[in-house]
Design an enzyme around this catalytic site. Structure first.
Site, PDB file in Angstrom:
ATOM      1  CB  SER A  14      -0.905   0.085   1.195  1.00  0.00           C
ATOM      2  OG  SER A  14      -0.021   0.158   2.301  1.00  0.00           O
ATOM      3  CE  LYS A 167      15.051   1.561   4.998  1.00  0.00           C
ATOM      4  NZ  LYS A 167      13.892   0.731   4.444  1.00  0.00           N
TER       5      LYS A 167
HETATM    6  N1  LIG Z   1      10.109   7.487  -0.097  1.00  0.00           N
HETATM    7  C1  LIG Z   1      11.551   7.490  -0.083  1.00  0.00           C
HETATM    8  O1  LIG Z   1      11.985   8.602  -0.463  1.00  0.00           O
HETATM    9  C2  LIG Z   1      12.367   6.231   0.189  1.00  0.00           C
HETATM   10  C3  LIG Z   1      13.880   6.661  -0.202  1.00  0.00           C
HETATM   11  C4  LIG Z   1      14.786   5.494   0.290  1.00  0.00           C
HETATM   12  C5  LIG Z   1      14.243   4.369   0.653  1.00  0.00           C
HETATM   13  N2  LIG Z   1      12.766   4.224   0.900  1.00  0.00           N
HETATM   14  C6  LIG Z   1      12.445   2.969   1.414  1.00  0.00           C
HETATM   15  O2  LIG Z   1      11.504   2.576   0.601  1.00  0.00           O
HETATM   16  C7  LIG Z   1      10.228   1.810   1.332  1.00  0.00           C
HETATM   17  C8  LIG Z   1       8.831   2.290   1.064  1.00  0.00           C
HETATM   18  O3  LIG Z   1       8.985   3.636   1.571  1.00  0.00           O
HETATM   19  P1  LIG Z   1       7.838   4.593   1.156  1.00  0.00           P
HETATM   20  O4  LIG Z   1       8.416   5.943   0.876  1.00  0.00           O
HETATM   21  O5  LIG Z   1       6.759   3.922  -0.119  1.00  0.00           O
HETATM   22  O6  LIG Z   1       6.785   4.628   2.538  1.00  0.00           O
HETATM   23  P2  LIG Z   1       5.441   4.158   2.853  1.00  0.00           P
HETATM   24  O7  LIG Z   1       4.761   5.049   1.863  1.00  0.00           O
HETATM   25  O8  LIG Z   1       5.362   4.795   4.269  1.00  0.00           O
HETATM   26  O9  LIG Z   1       5.258   2.701   2.904  1.00  0.00           O
HETATM   27  C9  LIG Z   1       6.019   1.857   3.739  1.00  0.00           C
HETATM   28  C10 LIG Z   1       5.040   0.650   3.963  1.00  0.00           C
HETATM   29  O10 LIG Z   1       5.645  -0.032   5.057  1.00  0.00           O
HETATM   30  C11 LIG Z   1       4.378  -0.708   5.602  1.00  0.00           C
HETATM   31  N3  LIG Z   1       4.569  -0.977   6.824  1.00  0.00           N
HETATM   32  C12 LIG Z   1       4.952  -0.198   8.063  1.00  0.00           C
HETATM   33  N4  LIG Z   1       5.289  -0.626   9.022  1.00  0.00           N
HETATM   34  C13 LIG Z   1       4.874  -1.997   8.774  1.00  0.00           C
HETATM   35  C14 LIG Z   1       4.542  -3.092   9.834  1.00  0.00           C
HETATM   36  N5  LIG Z   1       4.873  -3.112  11.260  1.00  0.00           N
HETATM   37  N6  LIG Z   1       4.022  -4.199   9.270  1.00  0.00           N
HETATM   38  C15 LIG Z   1       3.545  -4.359   8.039  1.00  0.00           C
HETATM   39  N7  LIG Z   1       3.958  -3.214   7.191  1.00  0.00           N
HETATM   40  C16 LIG Z   1       4.441  -2.070   7.671  1.00  0.00           C
HETATM   41  C17 LIG Z   1       3.301   0.541   5.431  1.00  0.00           C
HETATM   42  O11 LIG Z   1       2.084  -0.185   5.883  1.00  0.00           O
HETATM   43  P3  LIG Z   1       0.818   0.774   6.331  1.00  0.00           P
HETATM   44  O12 LIG Z   1       0.420   1.549   5.076  1.00  0.00           O
HETATM   45  O13 LIG Z   1      -0.457  -0.001   6.574  1.00  0.00           O
HETATM   46  O14 LIG Z   1       1.405   1.923   7.306  1.00  0.00           O
HETATM   47  C18 LIG Z   1       3.316   0.830   3.944  1.00  0.00           C
HETATM   48  O15 LIG Z   1       2.898   0.021   3.278  1.00  0.00           O
HETATM   49  C19 LIG Z   1      10.926   1.697   2.787  1.00  0.00           C
HETATM   50  O16 LIG Z   1      11.499   0.522   2.909  1.00  0.00           O
HETATM   51  C20 LIG Z   1      11.746   2.973   2.807  1.00  0.00           C
HETATM   52  O17 LIG Z   1      12.506   2.969   3.865  1.00  0.00           O
HETATM   53  C21 LIG Z   1      12.023   5.359   0.673  1.00  0.00           C
END
Ligand SMILES: NC(=O)c1ccc[n+]([C@@H]2O[C@H](COP(=O)([O-])OP(=O)(O)OC[C@H]3O[C@@H](n4cnc5c(N)ncnc54)[C@H](OP(=O)(O)O)[C@@H]3O)[C@@H](O)[C@H]2O)c1
Length: 240
Positions: A14, A167
């Site tokens: 999601s 991380k």
């Molecule tokens: N966005 C960036 O700029 C960026 C940059 C570098 C790396 N990343 C990495 O990319 C990945 C996705 O990031 P994003 O920006 O897309 O973040 P996001 O939209 O907040 O997505 C994170 C996802 O992880 C799920 N999650 C969190 N805690 C959980 C738990 N305890 N059990 C099951 N699911 C859980 C969330 O579920 P819910 O929706 O239910 O909360 C959500 O679906 C992460 O690993 C992040 O560290 C992101």
């Protein structure tokens, strides 16, 4: 590569990054087992169910990172696993329980399930530039950050950089587990991912961009130093 007849799993489907990943994988013909915390929450699932190919090839499955063994049946039969689920929040009342534990234990939980499934050829994990840059070394313009860089979890914790600590420790744990269990692991360290949202609610990093545009936050206040365009997510799907 075409994904015809191949099954992959995307954790945290999601989320902002994962929603794009699911879209790209469906476009390429993969069958996607997408994990969400609550498959009955339309705010988390409707945008996924509306994707082209979702009706035929998207399976939404319930999974919580800290529930041991809950990924066993989900990754069973998969060809590849994309592990993106992780708390992307920067502060919490209890950072260990709310940010660090789910990142590390969740990653190991997913990898332990993967280790039981011989059909899985590769696991791709989204780490972050957060697990690269934060070690206390100066980041002056002449500094080149390369593959020898790794964030220092102790430095992160001392400076209350909880997300960075989560991380860093999750990536370290993943490499150790993958080496010990002969898992073909690919770790990506994206910078700040920006671009259009598929999900209806703002994720943390898009919220930061909004705050910048509204003048609620100054660029200099950001701990993040690298920006990349969302198109780099194409790369993520290419690794399948
Ligand atoms: N966005 C960036 O700029 C960026 C940059 C570098 C790396 N990343 C990495 O990319 C990945 C996705 O990031 P994003 O920006 O897309 O973040 P996001 O939209 O907040 O997505 C994170 C996802 O992880 C799920 N999650 C969190 N805690 C959980 C738990 N305890 N059990 C099951 N699911 C859980 C969330 O579920 P819910 O929706 O239910 O909360 C959500 O679906 C992460 O690993 C992040 O560290 C992101």
């Amino acid at each position: 590569m075409s994904g015809a007849e191949k099954v992959v799993c995307v954790t945290g489907a999601s989320g902002y990054v994962a929603s794009w990943l699911v879209k790209l994988l469906l476009q390429r013909g993969y069958t996607v087992k997408a994990t969400v915390r609550d498959p009955n929450d339309p705010k988390k699932t409707q945008h996924l169910l509306a994707l082209d190919g979702a009706k035929e090839r998207l399976h939404l499955l319930k999974a919580e990172l800290l529930e041991e063994g809950c990924f066993d049946s989900i990754v069973d039969g998969c060809h590849g696993v994309f592990h993106t689920a992780s708390p992307v929040i920067f502060s919490a009342a209890d950072p260990q329980a709310e940010i660090i534990d789910p990142a590390i234990k969740g990653t190991l939980n997913v990898l332990k399930s993967c280790a039981k499934v011989p059909s899985i050829k590769r696991v791709v994990m989204t780490a972050s530039v957060a697990s690269v840059l934060y070690n206390g070394k100066p980041l002056t313009p002449d500094v080149v950050v390369d593959e020898t860089w790794f964030s220092d979890a102790r430095f992160c914790k001392e400076n209350k950089l909880w997300y960075m600590a989560s991380k860093t420790l999750a990536e370290e744990a993943a490499w150790r587990f993958a080496e010990d269990n002969m898992i073909n692991l690919v770790v990506l360290n994206p910078g700040f991912v920006i671009g259009p949202l598929l999900q209806p609610a703002l994720n943390s990093t898009s919220d930061i961009i909004l705050a910048l545009t509204k003048g609620l936050l100054m660029f200099e206040m950001l701990h993040m130093h690298i920006f990349k365009h969302l198109r780099s997510l194409q790369l993520l799907a290419d690794i399948a």
